[in-house]
Design a protein around this motif. Structure first.
Motif, PDB file in Angstrom:
ATOM      1  N   PRO A   1      16.007  45.332  13.676  1.00 14.44           N
ATOM      2  CA  PRO A   1      16.201  44.111  12.885  1.00 14.44           C
ATOM      3  C   PRO A   1      16.908  43.065  13.747  1.00 14.44           C
ATOM      4  CG  PRO A   1      17.792  45.775  12.266  1.00 14.44           C
ATOM      5  CD  PRO A   1      16.850  46.441  13.222  1.00 14.44           C
TER       6      PRO A   1
ATOM      7  N   LEU B   1      26.667  47.960  10.997  1.00 14.93           N
ATOM      8  CA  LEU B   1      25.335  47.496  10.632  1.00 14.93           C
ATOM      9  C   LEU B   1      24.680  46.642  11.714  1.00 14.93           C
ATOM     10  CD1 LEU B   1      23.478  47.932   8.246  1.00 14.93           C
ATOM     11  CD2 LEU B   1      24.303  45.806   7.250  1.00 14.93           C
TER      12      LEU B   1
ATOM     13  N   VAL C   1      14.399  48.123   4.950  1.00 16.78           N
ATOM     14  CA  VAL C   1      14.727  49.111   3.921  1.00 16.78           C
ATOM     15  C   VAL C   1      13.627  49.190   2.881  1.00 16.78           C
ATOM     16  CG1 VAL C   1      16.320  49.629   2.036  1.00 16.78           C
ATOM     17  CG2 VAL C   1      17.217  48.909   4.254  1.00 16.78           C
TER      18      VAL C   1
ATOM     19  N   LEU D   1      13.965  51.128  15.162  1.00 15.39           N
ATOM     20  CA  LEU D   1      14.337  50.019  14.288  1.00 15.39           C
ATOM     21  C   LEU D   1      14.999  48.919  15.098  1.00 15.39           C
ATOM     22  CD1 LEU D   1      15.880  51.997  11.273  1.00 15.39           C
ATOM     23  CD2 LEU D   1      13.517  51.233  11.568  1.00 15.39           C
TER      24      LEU D   1
ATOM     25  N   THR E   1       9.867  45.260  14.653  1.00 16.07           N
ATOM     26  CA  THR E   1      11.097  45.589  13.927  1.00 16.07           C
ATOM     27  C   THR E   1      11.127  47.042  13.453  1.00 16.07           C
ATOM     28  OG1 THR E   1      10.219  44.882  11.781  1.00 16.07           O
ATOM     29  CG2 THR E   1      11.320  43.212  13.137  1.00 16.07           C
TER      30      THR E   1
ATOM     31  N   ARG F   1      17.933  48.696  17.751  1.00 19.66           N
ATOM     32  CA  ARG F   1      19.315  48.929  17.321  1.00 19.66           C
ATOM     33  C   ARG F   1      19.535  50.421  17.094  1.00 19.66           C
ATOM     34  NH1 ARG F   1      21.807  44.134  16.601  1.00 19.66           N
ATOM     35  NH2 ARG F   1      20.507  42.352  15.999  1.00 19.66           N
TER      36      ARG F   1
ATOM     37  N   TRP G   1      17.504  43.559   7.797  1.00 19.12           N
ATOM     38  CA  TRP G   1      17.570  44.938   7.315  1.00 19.12           C
ATOM     39  C   TRP G   1      16.890  45.087   5.951  1.00 19.12           C
ATOM     40  CZ3 TRP G   1      18.535  49.189   9.872  1.00 19.12           C
ATOM     41  CH2 TRP G   1      19.358  49.163  11.003  1.00 19.12           C
TER      42      TRP G   1
END
Length: 527
Positions: free
Chosen positions: A457, A401, A467, A455, A480, A423, A463
């Motif tokens: 974060p 993650l 989401v 993305l 982000t 990421r 996250w």
């Protein structure tokens, strides 16, 4: 069970009906040995339960959870879910089995009119007949239906076995509940079970829950992009993706014959050749339709080889992700997927040519990614994946993650590169990923362009809003979550970064060059 011959199903139904008739005659005739067994066993179990107050409360909950009202609610919910999923025949079968078995039980209660045990533990006394047990009939009927549905919809044998074990435990719990509470004799419970099993088996004979070929219900013939001249069918199968290759071949052969196709020509993939050579052989042989059964990797290889040939591809999803099938609304139930593959409408879809460092030029159908998503694919334990399916990706995702952010440069349609920190970068040909997540909500597999999402974060809790924005399909973009669209996309990373194509890891690298080829492939989709 669902693939057993009608003769075998009727044979078993006849045997069980004979046992039910014999048991009923013995109960009506008050055969002393049966009466003694019922009374002695039931009183012993009830006396033992009377000594455990907490157990009585638990059994009362079980009784309420499986009474008539609960039975109607659960049956209606199962039927409603099946209708929403387009499984009308399965819904009718479910309601029919439960309703008919319940009707037979109530008729037998009235005809036999057996008194209930006098040593019941609860203050509420039932006044209707004791033989057979309505609770036992219902729980076996619904368990039988769910067992049939699991054989239809669950591809993994381990999952089907787990469902069967859980259903057996549930049935035994209800059986114990009826006797331990003093509501029924053991023969009442056995009779209720026999009624339900016979209804489940006879139901499979007179009304199959499996969907019929769409061609039978078609109001008018469909227009094919390339009309078939000889109805030659070739099938490319990844044999490790089905439990029984012979059974799968028999199902396809029978459904193909019913749809007017010639006997299928079979091509089995190997570790060395995941589908390219088989698709080429089918093309050279003059196939009018090629069905591919396997995971996203097998589907990708076959589709790439047949792109531009004009030969339509029918997809039978048998992998873990099945992202292409999901985005084309192809059902995951194998028989329904075969149905669509044989009788569906032709649709021209895009594919994507891919090049980069460290691998030969290739392609993808669904998506490519660099970063976090590719790290998930790399981290999946194959042994766990075989046992629990897509949950293996969840476990890998939790470990990956906080994959470190990397510096990337992105160029769209040969425009100047823009710099980003990310990421993960996902380039998609479709809009929905696993679990129906609309990561690229504006993407369409036949619009001639690619959709990009970046993305970044900054911390673990970041996250959560990402989401939320993805699931809510919010158009807002910032550092982000950013989006781009174009026919050609080039992604360059400042350091070696994990990469994936259609869920398959292709190893770390620094570049992906992707170009959409519009309307390159014909696939069969639902009408």
């Amino acid at each position: 069970m669902i693939d057993r011959s009608r003769a075998r199903l009727l044979t078993w139904a006849s045997i069980l009906t004979g046992l039910l008739a014999l048991l009923t005659v013995l109960v009506i005739g008050e055969w002393q040995r049966l009466i003694d067994f019922d009374v002695e066993t039931s009183t012993e179990l009830t006396d033992w339960t009377r000594q455990h107050d907490g157990l009585v409360d638990v059994l009362k909950i079980v009784e309420t959870a499986t009474d008539t009202i609960a039975a109607v609610i659960v049956t209606a919910l199962i039927a409603l879910i099946l209708l929403v999923k387009g499984q009308r025949r399965a819904a009718i079968y479910t309601v029919g089995v439960v309703a008919i078995s319940s009707g037979i039980t109530h008729l037998m209660k009235w005809l036999v009119d057996r008194d209930r045990p006098s040593w019941h533990l609860l203050t509420e006394q039932y006044t209707n007949g004791s033989y057979p047990s309505g609770h036992a009939t219902y729980i076996v009927a619904i368990a039988g239906v769910l067992l049939v549905l699991s054989q239809m919809f669950l591809r993994r044998a381990s999952a089907r076995h787990l469902v069967a074990v859980l259903l057996v435990l549930l049935v035994l719990l209800v059986f114990a509940d009826r006797v331990h509470l003093g509501r029924h004799f053991i023969s009442d419970v056995v009779a209720g079970a026999l009624v339900a099993i016979v209804c489940v088996l006879v139901g499979l004979v007179v009304f199959s829950p499996q969907p019929k070929l769409q061609v039978e219900a078609a109001a008018a013939p469909l227009v094919s992009s390339v009309p078939a001249s000889s109805r030659d069918l070739h099938v490319v199968l990844n044999p490790i993706k089905v439990d029984d290759v012979g059974q799968f071949q028999a199902i396809v052969g029978a459904m193909a014959a019913e749809g007017g196709w010639n006997e299928p020509v079979w091509h089995l993939t190997t570790i060395e050749d995941p589908g390219t050579g088989m698709a080429h052989a089918a093309s050279v042989a003059g196939a009018d339709l090629v069905i591919v059964c396997g995971g996203d990797g097998t589907v990708r290889e076959v589709c790439a080889e047949l792109a531009g040939t004009g030969i339509p591809v029918g997809i039978v999803p048998a992998g873990t992700g099945n992202l292409l099938a999901r985005n084309l609304d192809i059902p995951l139930y194998i028989r329904s997927a075969i149905d669509v593959a044989l009788t569906g409408q032709d649709r021209a879809i895009d594919m994507v040519d891919v090049s980069g460092d460290g691998f030969d030029d290739t392609h993808f159908m669904v998506m490519a990614g660099m970063g976090f998503d590719a790290a998930i694919m790399e981290g999946v334990n194959e042994d766990i994946k075989k046992k629990v399916g897509w949950l293996a990706y969840v476990l890998s995702g939790m470990k990956s993650l906080m994959f470190p952010a990397v510096r990337v440069e992105i160029s769209v349609d040969d425009q100047p590169f823009t710099k980003h920190r990310a990421r993960t970068v996902v380039v998609g040909n479709v809009g929905f990923l696993q679990a129906g997540m609309p990561l690229l909500p504006d993407a369409s597999i036949d619009d001639g362009v690619l959709d990009v999402v970046i993305l970044h974060p900054k911390r673990f809790l970041s996250w959560l809003p990402i989401v939320w924005r993805v699931m809510a399909k919010r158009n807002k973009t910032d550092e982000t979550l950013d989006r781009m669209t174009g026919r050609k996309v080039v992604v360059r990373a400042a350091s070696d970064t994990p990469r994936q194509l259609d869920g398959d890891s292709i190893g770390p690298g620094r570049e992906l060059v992707m170009e959409c080829v519009h309307g390159r492939l014909l696939v069969k989709v639902p009408r």
